[in-house]
Design a protein around this motif. Structure first.
Motif, PDB file in Angstrom:
ATOM      1  N   PRO A  63       0.827  -1.212   0.000  1.00 34.46           N
ATOM      2  CA  PRO A  63       0.000   0.000   0.000  1.00 34.46           C
ATOM      3  C   PRO A  63       0.862   1.264   0.000  1.00 34.46           C
ATOM      4  CG  PRO A  63       0.149  -0.878   2.203  1.00 34.46           C
ATOM      5  CD  PRO A  63       0.919  -1.809   1.333  1.00 34.46           C
ATOM      6  N   GLU A  64       0.271   2.378  -0.462  1.00 35.08           N
ATOM      7  CA  GLU A  64       0.999   3.655  -0.394  1.00 35.08           C
ATOM      8  C   GLU A  64       1.168   4.089   1.048  1.00 35.08           C
ATOM      9  OE1 GLU A  64      -1.837   4.543  -3.187  1.00 35.08           O
ATOM     10  OE2 GLU A  64      -0.442   2.979  -3.813  1.00 35.08           O
ATOM     11  N   GLN A  65       0.053   3.884   1.786  1.00 36.49           N
ATOM     12  CA  GLN A  65       0.132   4.267   3.189  1.00 36.49           C
ATOM     13  C   GLN A  65      -0.692   3.328   4.024  1.00 36.49           C
ATOM     14  OE1 GLN A  65      -1.402   8.257   2.626  1.00 36.49           O
ATOM     15  NE2 GLN A  65      -3.389   7.612   3.416  1.00 36.49           N
ATOM     16  N   GLY A  66      -0.539   3.434   5.327  1.00 37.60           N
ATOM     17  CA  GLY A  66      -1.284   2.574   6.230  1.00 37.60           C
ATOM     18  C   GLY A  66      -0.441   1.412   6.712  1.00 37.60           C
ATOM     19  N   ASP A  67      -1.037   0.647   7.583  1.00 36.94           N
ATOM     20  CA  ASP A  67      -0.293  -0.384   8.297  1.00 36.94           C
ATOM     21  C   ASP A  67      -0.984  -1.726   8.106  1.00 36.94           C
ATOM     22  OD1 ASP A  67       1.510  -1.470  10.154  1.00 36.94           O
ATOM     23  OD2 ASP A  67      -0.046  -1.340  11.703  1.00 36.94           O
ATOM     24  N   ILE A  68      -0.236  -2.697   7.618  1.00 35.94           N
ATOM     25  CA  ILE A  68      -0.776  -4.043   7.489  1.00 35.94           C
ATOM     26  C   ILE A  68       0.075  -4.982   8.325  1.00 35.94           C
ATOM     27  CG2 ILE A  68      -1.318  -5.957   5.938  1.00 35.94           C
ATOM     28  CD1 ILE A  68      -1.483  -3.925   3.671  1.00 35.94           C
ATOM     29  N   GLN A  69      -0.587  -5.700   9.244  1.00 34.40           N
ATOM     30  CA  GLN A  69       0.142  -6.675  10.042  1.00 34.40           C
ATOM     31  C   GLN A  69      -0.461  -8.046   9.831  1.00 34.40           C
ATOM     32  OE1 GLN A  69       0.655  -5.754  14.162  1.00 34.40           O
ATOM     33  NE2 GLN A  69       1.155  -3.597  13.769  1.00 34.40           N
ATOM     34  N   VAL A  70       0.411  -9.021   9.678  1.00 31.92           N
ATOM     35  CA  VAL A  70      -0.044 -10.413   9.582  1.00 31.92           C
ATOM     36  C   VAL A  70       0.664 -11.184  10.673  1.00 31.92           C
ATOM     37  CG1 VAL A  70      -0.126 -12.498   8.174  1.00 31.92           C
ATOM     38  CG2 VAL A  70      -0.499 -10.260   7.110  1.00 31.92           C
ATOM     39  N   GLY A  71      -0.119 -11.747  11.577  1.00 27.06           N
ATOM     40  CA  GLY A  71       0.456 -12.486  12.698  1.00 27.06           C
ATOM     41  C   GLY A  71       1.408 -11.626  13.508  1.00 27.06           C
ATOM     42  N   ARG A  74       4.692  -6.514  10.837  1.00 29.23           N
ATOM     43  CA  ARG A  74       4.343  -5.370  10.001  1.00 29.23           C
ATOM     44  C   ARG A  74       4.966  -5.579   8.618  1.00 29.23           C
ATOM     45  NH1 ARG A  74       3.266  -0.076  12.165  1.00 29.23           N
ATOM     46  NH2 ARG A  74       3.929  -0.884  14.192  1.00 29.23           N
ATOM     47  N   LEU A  75       4.111  -5.756   7.604  1.00 27.95           N
ATOM     48  CA  LEU A  75       4.627  -6.093   6.269  1.00 27.95           C
ATOM     49  C   LEU A  75       5.512  -4.989   5.716  1.00 27.95           C
ATOM     50  CD1 LEU A  75       1.615  -7.845   4.481  1.00 27.95           C
ATOM     51  CD2 LEU A  75       3.492  -8.846   5.781  1.00 27.95           C
ATOM     52  N   ALA A  76       5.193  -3.740   6.074  1.00 26.63           N
ATOM     53  CA  ALA A  76       5.968  -2.616   5.548  1.00 26.63           C
ATOM     54  C   ALA A  76       7.416  -2.648   6.024  1.00 26.63           C
ATOM     55  CB  ALA A  76       5.323  -1.297   5.945  1.00 26.63           C
ATOM     56  N   ASP A  77       7.655  -3.365   7.131  1.00 25.11           N
ATOM     57  CA  ASP A  77       9.024  -3.452   7.649  1.00 25.11           C
ATOM     58  C   ASP A  77       9.885  -4.431   6.845  1.00 25.11           C
ATOM     59  OD1 ASP A  77       8.288  -1.727   9.572  1.00 25.11           O
ATOM     60  OD2 ASP A  77       8.055  -3.218  11.170  1.00 25.11           O
TER      61      ASP A  77
END
Lengths: 237, 417
Positions: A63-71, A74-77
């Motif tokens: 995504p351009e912005q926002g936070d997605i976490q799976v389990g 943080r995917l963006a990391d």
């Protein structure tokens, strides 16, 4: 329904994704989460952004912005390569149809999932035996699984192989994108029975997308995608 | 390794297009290797045309021209060497042996060469091999002739057959009053000797005794029997092969013949002249290699196009792999692996085709062109070439691989089929 544990299986906050391809659109998701171990049916017509949502959760697109976490991760990391690795280790994916490499055997299709996922591979003693145990539990004869190319299997059989592939090595999350739409009513019911039984055995969280409300009774929770996501079509922003 | 197994199965599932591509590359590889074999074979055969001769002497002209007419029987001498000069050279202390050659007549398209028995002893080819008789033997009579292997087989001559020598190379006037008789047939050599009709120097003189300026002198014909009583020492020859006693004397003798005051003569070192001539012929060889390299390039581009065209139908395959956690690099690696496999199989098949082709064609090529093509294990050079083909295949497949990379970026997990 299970208690909402500290770490959600899936969590999206203020996510915004813009597709700049031939038919541009923008998807916004304010808040959407799935508890660990929960089974969720996400309802949405085609074009409601469900494929994009699944791709975001799987970390195939960012995504351009926002936070997605799976389990809790943080995917963006993660770098793009690390996201691929993460997906392999933690998420099992089942598509609507054409799940399998048609030239390979069902067994190779199942084992291929482990090739990219060392963590899932580590949970299994003998991959081949485990793959056959799963396909067996899903009602597929061994001879068909070992010897025939996947293209020789019926659509229903192929979908069940896809379940075995998604479940092998017990990933935390199973993502299924309309897995029953290519099956007739009887086959749908038995397919879902098998999917639920195996997902439960593997302790996996299940996120399934469909446009068919009637399937909802089996799930812990029914979510209308329209209430979660906002889609804007037209010229790219 | 599951990936290799899957790649092979994937290729097999597309066996029609993949098979044709492999066949095209294999053919081009076989063509290139074949050209290479013919080239080295031709060069070796060429260099082996004459050996153990230290100098070739003729009238002053160009060294390549002298080589062409004296050894290859191509073209004509501009001038002759007088018998006196020949005797002079023969008498020099450095000269070990000397073989005179008298050219200018022909028999049904084959050149006739007048020489002495010494020719059969001294002419060597392919690294010192001497001439062998398949049938019969040397001249025992004035009107005896020895045929090269091709002359005998093409014209169907056997021992004892009569032969009429024609005057000049393309004339209709024949020395039909003095027929020759086949006394011997030489074994195949792969040299121009195969296409030569050999007669004795005296025989050449005998058929020209009563000739002047390209025609028989009217009313003054000399019969075949009468000519035997005459002095048949020639007044001139066309060229001579010379062997020296010590190789150290070659250059001095060459210089002295070239500066011979009584007559403008030319002495050449056969090896040097052969190289010079090959330098001219070699242009065609370079062109041939260039063309076969282009054929390979075309076949590899065809492979890249085949992979490229297949990408669209394989989106599903890539989406599946992506969903399973394959990275973009895996997708690229998969296509490179595919190209490498295709090229490896093609290179192996091409090599097989080459050997099969050599095995089938070799006797024919040897018989028809006197070209000996050795069947031996691939040289380091050839193995290097095969590796280069595989590497080039991997390189050109980068084009579809990068395209696949872009596609997997853009489409994510969406499956459109």
């Amino acid at each position: 329904m299970k208690e909402n544990t500290a770490i959600n299986a899936v969590q999206l906050r203020d996510v915004s994704f813009t597709w700049t391809g031939r038919s541009p659109f923008r998807l916004d998701i304010e808040d959407f989460s799935i508890a660990s171990g929960e089974t969720v049916l996400l309802l949405g017509e085609s074009g409601s952004g469900k494929s994009t949502l699944l791709s975001l959760i799987c970390g195939v697109i960012a995504p351009e912005q926002g936070d997605i976490q799976v389990g809790g991760t943080r995917l963006a990391d993660l770098s793009s390569g690390a996201r691929d690795q993460f997906r392999a280790n933690h998420i099992g994916v089942i598509f609507q149809q054409f799940n399998l490499l048609s030239y390979a055997t069902a067994l190779d299709n199942v084992l291929l999932a482990l090739h990219f996922a060392p963590e899932r591979r580590g949970r299994i003693g003998n991959p081949r035996a485990e793959a056959l145990r799963l396909t067996d539990a899903l009602g597929l004869p061994d001879s068909l699984v070992i010897n025939a190319p996947a293209s020789a299997l019926s659509v229903g059989q192929q979908q069940r192989v896809a379940v075995a592939r998604a479940l092998i090595g017990a990933p935390a999350l199973i993502v299924a994108d309309e897995p029953t739409s290519s099956l007739d009513a009887d086959a749908q019911a038995s397919f879902l029975d098998l999917l639920f039984a195996q997902a439960k055995e593997a302790n996996s969280t299940l996120l399934m997308v469909s446009h068919d409300e009637r399937l909802g009774a089996r799930f812990d929770r029914l979510v209308d995608l329209g209430n979660v996501a906002h889609v804007e079509r037209g010229q790219a922003a | 390794m599951i990936f290799l197994r899957l790649a092979i199965k994937s290729l097999i599932s597309r066996r029609m297009t993949v098979g044709l591509t492999i066949f095209a590359i294999a053919m081009s590889v076989a063509l290139f290797l074949g050209v290479e074999k013919v080239r080295t074979g031709a060069q070796a055969s060429f260099a082996d045309t004459i050996s153990d001769t230290d100098l070739i002497v003729g009238a002053r002209s160009g060294s390549v021209q002298l080589l062409l007419y004296s050894v290859f029987r191509i073209g004509n001498a501009t001038n002759n060497v007088s018998w006196d000069s020949y005797q002079d050279i023969a008498a020099r202390p450095e000269v070990d042996w000397i073989v005179p050659m008298s050219l200018g007549d022909s028999h049904r398209g084959y050149r006739v060469m007048g020489t002495t028995d010494a020719f059969f002893e001294r002419y060597r080819y392919r690294g010192g091999r001497a001439l062998d008789f398949a049938n019969g033997g040397r001249f025992s009579d004035l009107f005896d002739t020895v045929l090269g292997a091709d002359v005998a087989s093409d014209l169907g001559y056997k021992l004892g057959d009569p032969i009429i020598v024609a005057h000049g190379l393309e004339s209709f006037t024949e020395h039909d009053d003095k027929p020759f008789r086949v006394s011997g047939i030489l074994a195949k050599t792969g040299t121009p000797v195969d296409r030569t009709v050999l007669i004795s120097l005296e025989g050449i003189e005998a058929i020209h005794v009563d000739w002047q300026g390209g025609a028989q002198r009217p009313g003054r014909a000399v019969s075949a029997d009468a000519v035997r009583a005459m002095d048949l020492t020639p007044s001139a020859i066309t060229a001579a092969l010379v062997g020296v006693k010590s190789r150290l004397q070659v250059f001095r003798l060459q210089r002295e013949i070239n500066e011979y005051p009584q007559e403008p003569l030319l002495a050449i070192l056969p090896g040097v002249a052969l190289q010079e001539l090959w330098g001219i012929v070699g242009v065609a060889e370079t062109a041939l290699i260039g063309v076969s390299a282009m054929v390979i390039a075309t076949a590899l581009l065809g492979m890249a196009a085949m992979i490229f065209a297949g990408l669209n139908e394989r989106r599903r395959e890539m989406a599946i792999l992506r969903a399973l956690g394959a990275g973009h690099t895996t997708i690229v690696a998969m296509l490179l692996l595919e190209a490498t496999l295709i090229a490896t199989v093609s290179a192996a098949l091409g090599t097989l085709l080459l050997y099969a082709g050599l095995w089938v064609a070799r006797p024919y090529v040897d018989a028809a062109f006197g070209l000996y093509l050795p069947i031996n294990a691939p040289t380091i050079h050839e193995l290097g070439f095969l590796l280069a083909v595989v590497a080039a295949a991997a390189f050109v497949s980068l084009v579809p691989a990068i395209r696949a990379y872009r596609m997997s970026l853009a489409h994510g997990m969406t499956i459109r089929s």
